[in-house]
Scaffold this motif. Structure first.
Motif, PDB file in Angstrom:
ATOM      1  N   ILE A 150       9.424  32.082  -9.245  1.00 59.16           N
ATOM      2  CA  ILE A 150       9.229  30.955 -10.167  1.00 59.16           C
ATOM      3  C   ILE A 150       7.787  30.497  -9.980  1.00 59.16           C
ATOM      4  N   THR A 151       6.888  31.127 -10.711  1.00 57.96           N
ATOM      5  CA  THR A 151       5.457  30.995 -10.431  1.00 57.96           C
ATOM      6  C   THR A 151       4.886  29.621 -10.776  1.00 57.96           C
ATOM      7  N   LEU A 152       5.639  28.809 -11.497  1.00 56.25           N
ATOM      8  CA  LEU A 152       5.181  27.451 -11.784  1.00 56.25           C
ATOM      9  C   LEU A 152       5.149  26.610 -10.511  1.00 56.25           C
ATOM     10  N   LEU A 153       5.941  27.016  -9.514  1.00 56.66           N
ATOM     11  CA  LEU A 153       6.061  26.266  -8.266  1.00 56.66           C
ATOM     12  C   LEU A 153       5.205  26.869  -7.161  1.00 56.66           C
ATOM     13  N   SER A 154       4.612  25.999  -6.347  1.00 57.76           N
ATOM     14  CA  SER A 154       3.975  26.444  -5.113  1.00 57.76           C
ATOM     15  C   SER A 154       5.044  26.529  -4.029  1.00 57.76           C
ATOM     16  N   VAL A 155       4.709  27.136  -2.907  1.00 63.56           N
ATOM     17  CA  VAL A 155       5.649  27.211  -1.784  1.00 63.56           C
ATOM     18  C   VAL A 155       6.037  25.802  -1.333  1.00 63.56           C
ATOM     19  N   LYS A 156       5.056  24.924  -1.238  1.00 60.43           N
ATOM     20  CA  LYS A 156       5.317  23.549  -0.802  1.00 60.43           C
ATOM     21  C   LYS A 156       6.258  22.836  -1.762  1.00 60.43           C
ATOM     22  N   GLN A 157       6.023  22.996  -3.060  1.00 58.61           N
ATOM     23  CA  GLN A 157       6.866  22.328  -4.058  1.00 58.61           C
ATOM     24  C   GLN A 157       8.291  22.878  -4.039  1.00 58.61           C
ATOM     25  N   ALA A 158       8.411  24.199  -3.897  1.00 58.22           N
ATOM     26  CA  ALA A 158       9.738  24.816  -3.860  1.00 58.22           C
ATOM     27  C   ALA A 158      10.513  24.374  -2.625  1.00 58.22           C
ATOM     28  N   SER A 159       9.846  24.342  -1.479  1.00 55.70           N
ATOM     29  CA  SER A 159      10.494  23.899  -0.240  1.00 55.70           C
ATOM     30  C   SER A 159      10.920  22.444  -0.335  1.00 55.70           C
ATOM     31  N   HIS A 160      10.073  21.646  -0.967  1.00 55.99           N
ATOM     32  CA  HIS A 160      10.313  20.204  -1.054  1.00 55.99           C
ATOM     33  C   HIS A 160      11.552  19.874  -1.885  1.00 55.99           C
ATOM     34  N   LEU A 161      11.919  20.752  -2.795  1.00 55.99           N
ATOM     35  CA  LEU A 161      13.076  20.494  -3.651  1.00 55.99           C
ATOM     36  C   LEU A 161      14.350  20.290  -2.841  1.00 55.99           C
ATOM     37  N   PHE A 162      14.435  20.922  -1.676  1.00 54.71           N
ATOM     38  CA  PHE A 162      15.656  20.809  -0.882  1.00 54.71           C
ATOM     39  C   PHE A 162      15.648  19.547  -0.014  1.00 54.71           C
ATOM     40  N   ILE A 163      14.457  18.973   0.188  1.00 51.63           N
ATOM     41  CA  ILE A 163      14.374  17.634   0.772  1.00 51.63           C
ATOM     42  C   ILE A 163      14.860  16.619  -0.262  1.00 51.63           C
ATOM     43  N   ILE A 164      14.426  16.821  -1.507  1.00 55.44           N
ATOM     44  CA  ILE A 164      14.858  15.950  -2.605  1.00 55.44           C
ATOM     45  C   ILE A 164      16.369  16.036  -2.783  1.00 55.44           C
ATOM     46  N   GLN A 165      16.894  17.251  -2.734  1.00 52.78           N
ATOM     47  CA  GLN A 165      18.343  17.437  -2.877  1.00 52.78           C
ATOM     48  C   GLN A 165      19.103  16.621  -1.832  1.00 52.78           C
ATOM     49  N   SER A 166      18.678  16.729  -0.581  1.00 56.35           N
ATOM     50  CA  SER A 166      19.338  16.001   0.502  1.00 56.35           C
ATOM     51  C   SER A 166      19.216  14.495   0.308  1.00 56.35           C
TER      52      SER A 166
END
Length: 220
Positions: A150-166
């Motif tokens: 999903i090239t729209l996302l950086s590694v940091k942004q993709a990882s952060h999504l699961f912090i948001i989920q929690s």
């Protein structure tokens, strides 16, 4: 005198943790004692303290190892789902992870609610740090796998999504069951406070993803 191997020590530690987890499925945290955990695991109470100095330490270990396992499973599911190539595909995948976390790991969510106010008060600082470092590493690997496709996302942004989920799910759980007090129904009508956890979590996550998508596409 026989000395346990590192593998045997790890197995014993896991045995104790699994016993505590089993008790937590049927009891509140404050109803569980170290003596109960020792009996459930079949180890002497003195041996138990060789592995975990406090009850909070056991449950912090369960929390961190539980999220490590969860994020590892998410990465494996994502890597197997070769058809996820668009933003909409990825959004649907994230909502499915909400479902799996809420339906299949409710005790992990209960533990997460205890982390700040209870567990950190008596958990071992160094062991907690080691667990968080491992969790961070696993979360980064998940972010790398997602960002590669999903090239729209950086590694940091993709990882952060699961912090948001929690954060979303934990926040909603904190406001659930306001018509109860210590599991007893209160004589009140609080229909306006009732929450469908999965439905609300999905809706908030969708709002967040839509805003993030607009921001990232606008920055191009």
């Amino acid at each position: 005198m026989y000395v346990l191997t590192p593998q045997e020590k790890a197995a014993k530690k896991q045995l104790i943790a699994e016993a505590a987890s089993k008790l937590f499925q049927k009891n509140d945290f404050n109803q569980i004692s170290m003596a109960q955990i020792a009996r459930e695991s079949g180890v002497a109470k003195g041996t138990l303290f060789n592995y975990f100095k406090t009850k909070e330490n056991i449950f912090m270990y369960l929390l961190l190892s539980g999220y490590q396992d969860y994020l590892t499973e998410v990465r494996q599911r994502f890597q197997k789902s070769k058809s996820i190539t668009s933003w909409n595909d990825f959004a649907a995948f994230l909502l499915e992870q909400n479902h799996l976390l809420i339906r299949e790991r409710p005790d992990l969510l209960r533990l997460n609610a205890l982390r700040g106010p209870i567990l950190e008060a008596a958990a071992d600082r160094e062991q907690t740090l080691a667990g968080r470092e491992k969790l961070y590493e696993i979360n980064q690997k998940l972010g790398q796998a997602i960002a590669a496709r999903i090239t729209l996302l950086s590694v940091k942004q993709a990882s952060h999504l699961f912090i948001i989920q929690s954060a979303i799910i934990s926040g909603l759980m904190n406001m659930m069951n306001l018509d109860e007090f210590h599991h007893d129904q209160l004589p009140v009508d609080f229909k306006g406070f009732q929450i469908d956890l999965e439905q609300e979590a999905n809706q908030i996550m969708l709002f967040y993803l839509q805003g993030l998508q607009q921001k990232l596409e606008g920055a191009k």
